[in-house]
Scaffold this active site. Structure first.
Site, PDB file in Angstrom:
ATOM      1  CG  HIS A  90      27.782 -10.764  27.628  1.00  0.00           C
ATOM      2  ND1 HIS A  90      27.778 -11.672  28.677  1.00  0.00           N
ATOM      3  CD2 HIS A  90      27.761  -9.544  28.196  1.00  0.00           C
ATOM      4  CE1 HIS A  90      27.738 -11.020  29.817  1.00  0.00           C
ATOM      5  NE2 HIS A  90      27.723  -9.730  29.565  1.00  0.00           N
ATOM      6  CD  GLU A 116      29.772  -6.286  27.222  1.00  0.00           C
ATOM      7  OE1 GLU A 116      29.575  -5.586  28.201  1.00  0.00           O
ATOM      8  OE2 GLU A 116      30.282  -7.432  27.303  1.00  0.00           O
ATOM      9  CG  ASP A 135      32.708  -5.978  30.925  1.00  0.00           C
ATOM     10  OD1 ASP A 135      31.646  -5.351  30.891  1.00  0.00           O
ATOM     11  OD2 ASP A 135      32.775  -7.212  30.778  1.00  0.00           O
ATOM     12  CG  HIS A 188      32.429  -8.549  34.326  1.00  0.00           C
ATOM     13  ND1 HIS A 188      32.109  -8.903  35.621  1.00  0.00           N
ATOM     14  CD2 HIS A 188      31.292  -8.031  33.795  1.00  0.00           C
ATOM     15  CE1 HIS A 188      30.842  -8.616  35.848  1.00  0.00           C
ATOM     16  NE2 HIS A 188      30.322  -8.086  34.756  1.00  0.00           N
ATOM     17  CD  GLU A 207      29.268  -2.855  31.216  1.00  0.00           C
ATOM     18  OE1 GLU A 207      29.106  -3.967  30.703  1.00  0.00           O
ATOM     19  OE2 GLU A 207      29.054  -2.609  32.418  1.00  0.00           O
TER      20      GLU A 207
HETATM   21  O1  G3P Z   1      26.453  -4.672  28.311  1.00  0.00           O
HETATM   22  C1  G3P Z   1      25.678  -5.731  28.750  1.00  0.00           C
HETATM   23  C2  G3P Z   1      26.324  -6.464  29.885  1.00  0.00           C
HETATM   24  O2  G3P Z   1      27.696  -6.589  29.649  1.00  0.00           O
HETATM   25  C3  G3P Z   1      26.110  -5.835  31.208  1.00  0.00           C
HETATM   26  O3  G3P Z   1      26.412  -6.669  32.268  1.00  0.00           O
HETATM   27  O4  G3P Z   1      27.787  -7.425  34.153  1.00  0.00           O
HETATM   28  O5  G3P Z   1      27.973  -8.590  31.977  1.00  0.00           O
HETATM   29  O6  G3P Z   1      28.912  -6.321  32.243  1.00  0.00           O
HETATM   30  P1  G3P Z   1      27.830  -7.270  32.662  1.00  0.00           P
HETATM   31 MG    MG Z   2      29.635  -5.823  30.242  1.00  0.00          MG
END
Ligand code: G3P
Ligand code: MG
Length: 251
Positions: free
Chosen positions: A17, A44, A46, A59, A116
């Site tokens: 993450h 993962e 952003d 993020h 994401e």
């Molecule tokens: O994709 C899971 C997670 O990344 C979603 O929440 O706020 O960490 O982007 P966040």
């Molecule tokens: Mg995310």
């Protein structure tokens, strides 16, 4: 269901993450590199579009928390963003880490990547189109999974690039999504619920309907094992090394 290479036998697929974000500054090349060294299956990240149009990996809407510059990502050009230090806030060891371009991450890490689409507005200012362009330019369509809380982004992704798999991402405050028909409407093949929503009943219903299920964010290996036992295929974790301790790689 996602293609087979997004699944692991005997354990959940481990998505790091924002990279190995417990140990390294989130959403930087250092965090992605460390995640893979720690045994994550994929990362993962952003994705947002900055003022000059490039897709950058960060993020927050604001640059402040991770770089110290109090300005929105959408208001600053890449020529400035590329000079910011996105590592020092975590520790001096990471001083000089930059906010990467999505294109750089895809090139540096030819592995599974969950992109994401991070945008809260219905008008995404071309974010989805630009992400699709970058993924195609990197020839990464078969190893990228797109996800978003933003339904308009997923809808655009479906019409622009139906072959790139999509996941419906939702949090505890969006329980209404559980009663909606959004996943088939958006052509999603995976569900990415916040962990508290992944009850065994829901997980088995989603799996029966053919969806892959990956929960966020899980940093306790025993909780990850219970989720996997209930049918969850993947987890998002800040601590890939700890998870691999629970499921060590075969010799
Ligand atoms: O994709 C899971 C997670 O990344 C979603 O929440 O706020 O960490 O982007 P966040
Ligand atoms: Mg995310």
């Amino acid at each position: 269901m996602l293609p087979a290479h997004f699944n692991r036998t005997g354990r959940p697929l481990l998505w790091a993450h924002r990279g190995a974000s417990a140990d390294a500054p989130e959403n930087t090349l250092a965090a992605f590199s460390l995640a893979l060294a720690q045994g994550a299956d994929g990362v993962e990240l952003d994705a947002q579009r900055c003022a000059s149009g490039e897709t950058v990996v960060i993020h927050d809407e604001s640059l402040a928390r991770t770089t110290g510059l109090t300005a929105p990502v959408t208001g600053v050009s890449y020529s400035v963003i590329r000079t910011l230090d996105a590592g020092a806030w975590k520790s001096a060891q990471f001083r000089g880490e930059r906010i990467p371009l999505l294109a750089e991450v895809l090139e540096a890490f030819p592995r599974l990547v969950n992109v994401e689409l991070k945008c809260e507005r219905a008008d995404d200012r071309g974010l989805t189109a630009e992400v699709v362009r970058v993924v195609r330019a990197a020839r990464a369509e078969d190893r990228v999974l797109l996800s978003s809380f933003n339904l308009a982004c997923l809808w655009r992704a479906r019409s622009m690039a139906p072959a790139i798999p999509r996941a419906l991402l939702f949090e505890a405050e969006q329980r209404w999504i559980l009663r909606s028909a959004l996943a088939p409407l958006l052509g999603a093949c995976a569900m990415h619920p916040e962990r508290v929503l992944a009850t065994p009943e829901r997980v088995s219903r989603w799996r029966r309907r053919g969806y892959s299920v990956a929960c966020w964010t899980v940093d306790d290996p025993e909780a990850a094992a219970r989720l996997h036992q209930s049918g969850v295929n993947g987890i998002f974790t800040n601590v890939p090394a700890l998870m691999r301790g629970r499921w060590p790689a075969p010799p």
